[in-house]
Enzyme design. Structure first.
Site, short mmCIF file in Angstrom:
data_model
loop_
_atom_site.label_atom_id
_atom_site.label_comp_id
_atom_site.label_asym_id
_atom_site.label_seq_id
_atom_site.Cartn_x
_atom_site.Cartn_y
_atom_site.Cartn_z
CE LYS A 28 4.26 -21.09 -5.81
NZ LYS A 28 2.92 -21.46 -6.31
CG ASP A 327 3.23 -27.47 -3.03
OD1 ASP A 327 2.24 -27.97 -3.58
OD2 ASP A 327 3.21 -26.35 -2.48
#
Length: 450
Positions: A28, A327
């Site tokens: 991403k 994350d």
């Protein structure tokens, strides 16, 4: 509920051994930056393996709004015909960045040194997140920001007509803030300097160099000093996006806790500023190996093989590792639930201001499934119950957060009883093929009508 539609409750049931090859989507972080830097180059940048989740698609739409031509050829192959550094046009409409904190902060930086005004908004989750951490350093260039109280979206940025170069010490480790300042520095004269006391993911620096920017990185007593010379002519690139380590975390972690599992996750980016989770799992005793290690597009890559690991033990995760796995703490806390003993995670205050307060969200959900959790402002600890020791049976709030939802779906694969989330809709923002990919490995998910 999801910011993109009706809530979609999901339940994860105990799975048989997971097996097979998990081809997770493109990274991403690199996907966002490929589109943005492609829009700032002159000519055609060709991208393969782009993550086609909602977050990245919102960034593609934003680049079109600034005047770049963005073409989707299908199958993850895209072209961006850029307008050059300083060539952004003022958009006709509001820029909607959906759920993406990365997208909005990087785009704010990109336009902050051009004489245009842009209004940004997002979904209900993004509109609660603080933007001052980016708008404060952008103001040093001469940009102005007007938003809601607390520096929240919707927000209008008036770009600097006569930007000045900036020297900025990043106050808390944040790749988004660092990247926003560097992207703003592209259209400022002279040298923009960013100083990081703690290193964060370095995709922006690597990609800027690849596009032809003059950028240097030096380790000093102050920290990592990054110097960018402004107003370069960026050259279009051919980019193969490696597979996302943050997405790989879910099939890897599911295999480690589900009895009898053996899963191969090919082509994963192992940039040292991103691979902290895999280092941590191996320290816990995970049977996780790197195969076919190689370099692709300037990024280290390997195939990951994860096998069921019933002998994992809780550890203390070094605080200095937080930036390389920020994350991944939610799914790490799920793995920690199936380890023996306590796993302590410190230096993680950043988790409080992600898509949700991830410490609070995970603590609530873990407790609802029979796992004890202790927490403080910038730390939390999970008391592991050993292999197959997690009762499960709880329903968890996802808080519009894709990683929270996926983490509890992973827990349900190995818990004694099914684990549910109130809304699996946000998963599409980063991992649109999560459900079919995990189901093909052997996961058992069911849906209820919201």
């Amino acid at each position: 509920m999801s910011g993109h539609g009706t809530p979609t409750p999901m339940t994860s049931h105990r799975a048989d051994p997971l097996a097979g090859v998990a081809k997770v989507p493109g990274d991403k972080s690199i996907s966002h930056r490929s589109l943005i830097l492609g829009a700032m180059a002159v000519g055609e940048t060709r991208i393969s393996g782009l993550l086609e989740g909602e977050d990245v698609l919102d960034t593609a739409k934003a680049m079109q709004a600034f005047g770049a031509e963005v073409i989707n050829h299908g199958g993850g192959k895209w072209s961006v015909f850029g307008v050059g550094v300083g060539g952004f046009a003022e958009p006709d409409n509001v820029i909607d960045c959906g759920n993406s904190g990365t997208g909005v902060r990087l785009i704010m930086g990109t336009m902050a040194t051009s004489p245009i005004s842009v209004t940004f908004t997002g979904d209900a989750s993004l509109n609660k997140r603080p933007m001052a951490r980016v708008t404060d350093p952008l103001a040093l260039f001469g940009a102005q920001a007007v938003g809601r109280s607390g520096g929240r979206l919707p927000m209008t940025i008036v770009g600097a007509a006569d930007p000045v170069p900036v020297r900025y010490v990043v106050p808390v480790p944040s790749a988004q803030v660092k990247s926003a300042v560097l992207l703003a520095g592209l259209n400022a004269p002279g040298q923009t300097v960013v100083i990081e006391k703690e290193a964060t993911r370095d995709h922006t620096e690597r990609m800027l160099e690849g596009f032809g920017a003059e950028i240097t990185t030096e380790e000093t007593e102050e920290g990592r000093v990054i110097t960018l010379t402004g107003r370069p002519g960026l050259k279009p690139q051919v980019i193969a996006v490696p597979r996302d380590p943050s997405s790989a975390a879910f099939p890897v972690c599911a295999a480690l806790i589900t009895p009898g599992s053996d899963v191969l996750v090919p082509g994963i980016g192992l940039n040292p500023t991103r691979a902290g989770l895999f280092t941590t799992l191996r320290e816990m005793g995970a049977d996780l190996t790197y195969e076919n290690e190689r370099v692709e597009g300037g990024e280290p890559v390997a195939d990951l093989r994860a096998r069921y690991s019933p002998s994992m033990k809780g550890i203390e995760v070094p605080p200095e590792r937080a930036a390389s796995m920020i994350d991944e703490y939610p799914v790490l806390s799920v793995v920690a639930s199936f380890a023996r003993g306590e796993t302590m995670m410190a230096g993680v205050k950043e988790l409080r201001v992600k898509e949700s307060d991830r410490i609070d969200a995970m603590a609530r959900g873990l407790r609802a499934n029979g796992v004890a959790v202790r927490e403080g402002d910038d730390w939390w600890a999970v008391m592991g119950l050993g292999p197959e020791g997690v009762p499960g049976g709880g329903t968890c709030e996802s808080f519009l957060d894709h990683r929270i939802a996926m983490s509890f779906m992973v827990m349900g694969m190995a818990a004694q009883n099914p684990v549910s989330v109130d809304d699996g809709g946000p998963i599409a923002t980063s991992f649109p093929i999560f459900e079919p990919l995990m189901t093909a490995l052997g996961a058992k998910f069911t849906h209820e009508q919201g």
